[in-house]
Design an enzyme around this catalytic site. Sequence first.
Site, PDB file in Angstrom:
ATOM      1  N   HIS A  37       0.842  -1.202   0.000  1.00  0.00           N
ATOM      2  CA  HIS A  37       0.000   0.000   0.000  1.00  0.00           C
ATOM      3  C   HIS A  37       0.878   1.253   0.000  1.00  0.00           C
ATOM      4  O   HIS A  37       0.610   2.217  -0.711  1.00  0.00           O
ATOM      5  CB  HIS A  37      -0.877   0.045   1.260  1.00  0.00           C
ATOM      6  CG  HIS A  37      -1.867  -1.083   1.395  1.00  0.00           C
ATOM      7  ND1 HIS A  37      -1.770  -2.030   2.378  1.00  0.00           N
ATOM      8  CD2 HIS A  37      -2.972  -1.383   0.677  1.00  0.00           C
ATOM      9  CE1 HIS A  37      -2.795  -2.872   2.264  1.00  0.00           C
ATOM     10  NE2 HIS A  37      -3.534  -2.512   1.251  1.00  0.00           N
ATOM     11  N   GLN A 154      -8.869  -6.487 -10.970  1.00  0.00           N
ATOM     12  CA  GLN A 154      -9.525  -5.308 -10.394  1.00  0.00           C
ATOM     13  C   GLN A 154      -9.119  -4.047 -11.162  1.00  0.00           C
ATOM     14  O   GLN A 154      -9.947  -3.165 -11.424  1.00  0.00           O
ATOM     15  CB  GLN A 154      -9.143  -5.171  -8.922  1.00  0.00           C
ATOM     16  CG  GLN A 154      -9.622  -3.886  -8.277  1.00  0.00           C
ATOM     17  CD  GLN A 154      -9.409  -3.895  -6.777  1.00  0.00           C
ATOM     18  OE1 GLN A 154     -10.237  -4.376  -6.046  1.00  0.00           O
ATOM     19  NE2 GLN A 154      -8.287  -3.351  -6.325  1.00  0.00           N
ATOM     20  N   SER A 186       0.218  -8.924   1.459  1.00  0.00           N
ATOM     21  CA  SER A 186      -1.244  -8.853   1.475  1.00  0.00           C
ATOM     22  C   SER A 186      -1.688  -8.649   2.908  1.00  0.00           C
ATOM     23  O   SER A 186      -1.073  -9.185   3.840  1.00  0.00           O
ATOM     24  CB  SER A 186      -1.821 -10.169   0.947  1.00  0.00           C
ATOM     25  OG  SER A 186      -3.183 -10.271   1.297  1.00  0.00           O
ATOM     26  N   SER A 187      -2.777  -7.890   3.066  1.00  0.00           N
ATOM     27  CA  SER A 187      -3.324  -7.715   4.416  1.00  0.00           C
ATOM     28  C   SER A 187      -3.696  -9.070   5.008  1.00  0.00           C
ATOM     29  O   SER A 187      -3.642  -9.278   6.214  1.00  0.00           O
ATOM     30  CB  SER A 187      -4.567  -6.835   4.357  1.00  0.00           C
ATOM     31  OG  SER A 187      -4.260  -5.623   3.729  1.00  0.00           O
TER      32      SER A 187
HETATM   33  P1  AMP Z   1      -6.608  -3.605  -0.370  1.00  0.00           P
HETATM   34  O1  AMP Z   1      -6.426  -2.849   0.886  1.00  0.00           O
HETATM   35  O2  AMP Z   1      -6.222  -5.045  -0.287  1.00  0.00           O
HETATM   36  O3  AMP Z   1      -7.962  -3.386  -1.001  1.00  0.00           O
HETATM   37  O4  AMP Z   1      -5.559  -2.988  -1.385  1.00  0.00           O
HETATM   38  C1  AMP Z   1      -5.547  -1.612  -1.672  1.00  0.00           C
HETATM   39  C2  AMP Z   1      -4.683  -1.394  -2.888  1.00  0.00           C
HETATM   40  O5  AMP Z   1      -3.351  -1.837  -2.602  1.00  0.00           O
HETATM   41  C3  AMP Z   1      -5.174  -2.207  -4.101  1.00  0.00           C
HETATM   42  O6  AMP Z   1      -5.052  -1.401  -5.262  1.00  0.00           O
HETATM   43  C4  AMP Z   1      -4.224  -3.373  -4.124  1.00  0.00           C
HETATM   44  O7  AMP Z   1      -4.060  -3.924  -5.412  1.00  0.00           O
HETATM   45  C5  AMP Z   1      -2.940  -2.725  -3.623  1.00  0.00           C
HETATM   46  N1  AMP Z   1      -2.018  -3.738  -3.100  1.00  0.00           N
HETATM   47  C6  AMP Z   1      -2.324  -4.741  -2.249  1.00  0.00           C
HETATM   48  N2  AMP Z   1      -1.241  -5.521  -2.038  1.00  0.00           N
HETATM   49  C7  AMP Z   1      -0.236  -4.997  -2.778  1.00  0.00           C
HETATM   50  C8  AMP Z   1       1.123  -5.355  -2.998  1.00  0.00           C
HETATM   51  N3  AMP Z   1       1.683  -6.402  -2.407  1.00  0.00           N
HETATM   52  N4  AMP Z   1       1.862  -4.582  -3.810  1.00  0.00           N
HETATM   53  C9  AMP Z   1       1.319  -3.484  -4.422  1.00  0.00           C
HETATM   54  N5  AMP Z   1       0.035  -3.108  -4.270  1.00  0.00           N
HETATM   55  C10 AMP Z   1      -0.734  -3.849  -3.456  1.00  0.00           C
END
Ligand code: AMP
Length: 282
Positions: A37, A154, A186-187
């Site tokens: 993020h 997405q 990843s979260s």
């Molecule tokens: P989320 O909080 O999972 O909805 O992710 C928010 C944004 O962060 C989305 O655009 C995801 O694709 C991006 N994102 C999540 N994990 C990663 C990662 N490891 N590297 C880069 N972007 C990420």
Amino acid sequence: MRQIGNNEELAQYIKWCSDHHKSVGFVPTMGALHPGHLSLVDIAANENDIVIVSIFVNPTQFNNAKDLEKYPRTLDKDAKLLTQTECNVIYTPSVSDVYPTSFIPRNADLGMLDTTLEGHYRPGHYVGVVSVVQRLFDLVQPQKAYFGRKDLQQVAVIKTMVKQFNYPIEIKVGETVREESGLALSSRNSLLTTTEKKEAVAISELLFEMREWSKVLDPLACETKAIKKFEETTMQLEYLSIIHPLTFENLIDEWVPGATVCIVAYCGEVRLIDNLELVPLT
Ligand code: AMP
């Protein structure tokens, strides 16, 4: 950095930005922030006067109530992390801010994106993504918005929506940030046990191995070999598919520039998603 939790305050701030000709870069997230993020925040800060990060766990994009309930929520930690970046505003709306009773979402025609891979395995997911992103775009009115390549489908969905609804917003894509082991950040990784986290590394290892195989095998043979190899892991494969990077059609005989392998697997109870470009775009 300022935290804004309601729409009136956000509207005033957005008006100030507009009155003062400040460009706004927007990073929508569901929180439980990690360096993936933060990499998007950094890119946004380099390209805009103001960076707004939203943290909102969007109920309409979860097609599984247990998944929504388990989703990690770490707002205090997230706010601390963002103070170490060039984020100007952390926007933390409530469900009623995002979905007032008066809000009627417009549906985008997503074509095949809504029926293949994530569209197929998470019915209704992209309807939820489209409704939350259009609402957030309407509230934040950014010039640019930032999404991660980790959720490649997405990105394609958002680009389709932006085109169909004529949003004057440029969609920018950040590369997937990985742990040293190769595991995509990843979260959801925080839900893995120590043993599961080690096992999960097999996902990215396989993707990088496929990049080598793609030099000598056709897409179908490469995909078949990978699915077979994945059976040696302790994880449960939901899908592994080599696709055209724009249409998301499954590639069979011929490679195309940007051909990408997309994978989703369950490590224990945790659903992990990843993808890797196998053939360079140029
Ligand atoms: P989320 O909080 O999972 O909805 O992710 C928010 C944004 O962060 C989305 O655009 C995801 O694709 C991006 N994102 C999540 N994990 C990663 C990662 N490891 N590297 C880069 N972007 C990420």
